[in-house]
Enzyme design. Structure first.
Site, PDB file in Angstrom:
ATOM      1  N   GLY A  40      37.074  42.114  47.838  1.00  0.00           N
ATOM      2  CA  GLY A  40      38.248  41.434  48.367  1.00  0.00           C
ATOM      3  C   GLY A  40      38.511  41.723  49.820  1.00  0.00           C
ATOM      4  O   GLY A  40      38.822  40.814  50.604  1.00  0.00           O
ATOM      5  N   SER A  68      35.735  37.041  37.650  1.00  0.00           N
ATOM      6  CA  SER A  68      37.075  37.524  38.005  1.00  0.00           C
ATOM      7  C   SER A  68      37.183  37.911  39.478  1.00  0.00           C
ATOM      8  O   SER A  68      38.296  38.054  39.992  1.00  0.00           O
ATOM      9  CB  SER A  68      37.443  38.734  37.135  1.00  0.00           C
ATOM     10  OG  SER A  68      36.531  39.804  37.345  1.00  0.00           O
ATOM     11  N   ASN A  69      36.053  38.082  40.170  1.00  0.00           N
ATOM     12  CA  ASN A  69      36.073  38.403  41.598  1.00  0.00           C
ATOM     13  C   ASN A  69      36.476  37.206  42.458  1.00  0.00           C
ATOM     14  O   ASN A  69      37.043  37.369  43.542  1.00  0.00           O
ATOM     15  CB  ASN A  69      34.696  38.853  42.084  1.00  0.00           C
ATOM     16  CG  ASN A  69      34.167  40.094  41.413  1.00  0.00           C
ATOM     17  OD1 ASN A  69      32.964  40.258  41.275  1.00  0.00           O
ATOM     18  ND2 ASN A  69      35.048  40.988  40.982  1.00  0.00           N
ATOM     19  N   GLN A  71      38.659  34.999  42.547  1.00  0.00           N
ATOM     20  CA  GLN A  71      40.058  34.711  42.867  1.00  0.00           C
ATOM     21  C   GLN A  71      40.438  35.265  44.232  1.00  0.00           C
ATOM     22  O   GLN A  71      41.417  34.845  44.838  1.00  0.00           O
ATOM     23  CB  GLN A  71      40.925  35.300  41.740  1.00  0.00           C
ATOM     24  CG  GLN A  71      42.389  35.466  42.028  1.00  0.00           C
ATOM     25  CD  GLN A  71      42.758  36.937  42.259  1.00  0.00           C
ATOM     26  OE1 GLN A  71      41.880  37.792  42.452  1.00  0.00           O
ATOM     27  NE2 GLN A  71      44.047  37.228  42.237  1.00  0.00           N
ATOM     28  N   ARG A  72      39.633  36.181  44.778  1.00  0.00           N
ATOM     29  CA  ARG A  72      39.969  36.800  46.055  1.00  0.00           C
ATOM     30  C   ARG A  72      38.752  37.126  46.923  1.00  0.00           C
ATOM     31  O   ARG A  72      38.882  37.284  48.129  1.00  0.00           O
ATOM     32  CB  ARG A  72      40.764  38.102  45.822  1.00  0.00           C
ATOM     33  CG  ARG A  72      39.958  39.160  45.107  1.00  0.00           C
ATOM     34  CD  ARG A  72      40.803  40.240  44.463  1.00  0.00           C
ATOM     35  NE  ARG A  72      39.973  41.201  43.734  1.00  0.00           N
ATOM     36  CZ  ARG A  72      39.462  40.973  42.534  1.00  0.00           C
ATOM     37  NH1 ARG A  72      39.669  39.815  41.928  1.00  0.00           N
ATOM     38  NH2 ARG A  72      38.723  41.894  41.936  1.00  0.00           N
ATOM     39  N   LYS A  85      26.276  41.784  45.108  1.00  0.00           N
ATOM     40  CA  LYS A  85      27.212  41.338  46.144  1.00  0.00           C
ATOM     41  C   LYS A  85      26.620  41.457  47.545  1.00  0.00           C
ATOM     42  O   LYS A  85      26.918  40.630  48.413  1.00  0.00           O
ATOM     43  CB  LYS A  85      28.520  42.136  46.059  1.00  0.00           C
ATOM     44  CG  LYS A  85      29.380  41.761  44.872  1.00  0.00           C
ATOM     45  CD  LYS A  85      30.699  42.521  44.860  1.00  0.00           C
ATOM     46  CE  LYS A  85      31.530  42.149  43.646  1.00  0.00           C
ATOM     47  NZ  LYS A  85      32.801  42.906  43.582  1.00  0.00           N
ATOM     48  N   ASP A 129      37.375  50.354  46.521  1.00  0.00           N
ATOM     49  CA  ASP A 129      38.480  50.118  45.593  1.00  0.00           C
ATOM     50  C   ASP A 129      38.933  51.372  44.856  1.00  0.00           C
ATOM     51  O   ASP A 129      39.604  51.274  43.828  1.00  0.00           O
ATOM     52  CB  ASP A 129      38.092  49.037  44.572  1.00  0.00           C
ATOM     53  CG  ASP A 129      36.848  49.412  43.760  1.00  0.00           C
ATOM     54  OD1 ASP A 129      36.424  50.585  43.836  1.00  0.00           O
ATOM     55  OD2 ASP A 129      36.311  48.539  43.067  1.00  0.00           O
ATOM     56  N   CYS A 192      43.041  47.320  41.228  1.00  0.00           N
ATOM     57  CA  CYS A 192      43.307  45.890  41.058  1.00  0.00           C
ATOM     58  C   CYS A 192      43.004  45.432  39.633  1.00  0.00           C
ATOM     59  O   CYS A 192      43.682  44.556  39.093  1.00  0.00           O
ATOM     60  CB  CYS A 192      42.476  45.080  42.052  1.00  0.00           C
ATOM     61  SG  CYS A 192      42.948  45.345  43.772  1.00  0.00           S
TER      62      CYS A 192
END
Length: 247
Positions: A40, A68-69, A71-72, A85, A129, A192
């Site tokens: 994010g 789910s990643n 979204q941001r 990634k 994170d 998160c």
């Protein structure tokens, strides 16, 4: 080293900008930045540094892209699901600015490998994170005498600061370290995932991180040293607090 016609057009708005210009753009082209995390926060950091023409971006992240990643984590897309990634990030940078060199490192930064990942960097941007990684990054950056732009987000808020505890203030005292700001940090993994995060918050804070990195590379403005900049998305409010070593 001169700019090609394509570079002159690409960076035209920088080249005419006071305090950047040709000399500043050359500094960006020669710069090496380590970005810890391609999620994010890392997404806007990597994207804006690449767009700005930072010559080499090393990206450290051991995760793969999950639904789910998205979204941001806007550096990745649905076709990237399941990919590392760092590979997805490298492809995104190539699409945006093929002149930028990306050094993907599909590893989690730890106390054992932090020094090697930071080696040769001019600035480190930490978008990890969890507290353990943030502390490992901060300790290694201080030992390597490399400026660190550290940030974190949770729910509807986030914060960013710049750390240079290896450097002295004008009065001779050192600039504060991460442990001066957070003497104790929880060891929770990925807050998160537990508490949730409004996606846009990572964009706001990550963009502020990129701004701090560019300021450091260009030698302009006043870095967020000894200052924690906080953002509350619900009230659209920024606040700043000063912090320093214990007296």
């Amino acid at each position: 080293m001169t700019f090609s016609p394509e570079e002159v057009e690409r960076y035209a708005r920088h080249l005419v900008l006071a305090d950047v210009g040709g000399a500043g753009q050359q500094r960006l082209r020669r710069a090496r930045v380590l970005v810890v995390g391609a999620g994010g926060l890392g997404s806007p950091v990597i994207a804006y540094l690449a767009a700005a023409g930072v010559g080499t971006i090393r990206v450290a992240d051991d995760d793969t892209v999950a639904l789910s990643n998205l979204q941001r984590q806007v550096l990745h897309g649905t076709p990237d699901l399941g990919r590392a990634k760092v590979e997805s990030a490298a492809d995104a940078v190539t699409r945006l600015n093929p002149d930028v060199v990306v050094e993907p490192r599909a590893v989690r930064l730890t106390e054992a490998n932090a020094a090697g990942l930071i080696a040769g960097s001019d600035v480190v941007a930490d978008g990890s994170d969890n507290a353990a990684t943030r502390l490992a990054v901060a300790d290694a950056a201080e030992r390597a005498r490399v400026p660190l732009v550290s940030a974190a987000v949770s729910m509807f808020s986030g914060h960013v600061t710049t750390l240079t505890p290896h450097e002295a203030r004008p009065d001779g005292t050192r600039w504060p370290a991460l442990t001066d700001l957070f003497p104790t940090q929880g060891a929770a993994e990925d807050e998160c995932a537990v508490l949730g995060i409004l996606g846009v918050v990572t964009g706001v804070i990550g963009t502020l991180q990129a701004n701090e990195v560019l300021k450091l590379l260009l030698g302009i403005g006043e870095p967020l040293r000894g200052r924690l900049l906080m953002f509350d998305a619900r009230d659209a409010r920024f606040e700043e607090i000063a912090y320093g070593p214990p007296t």
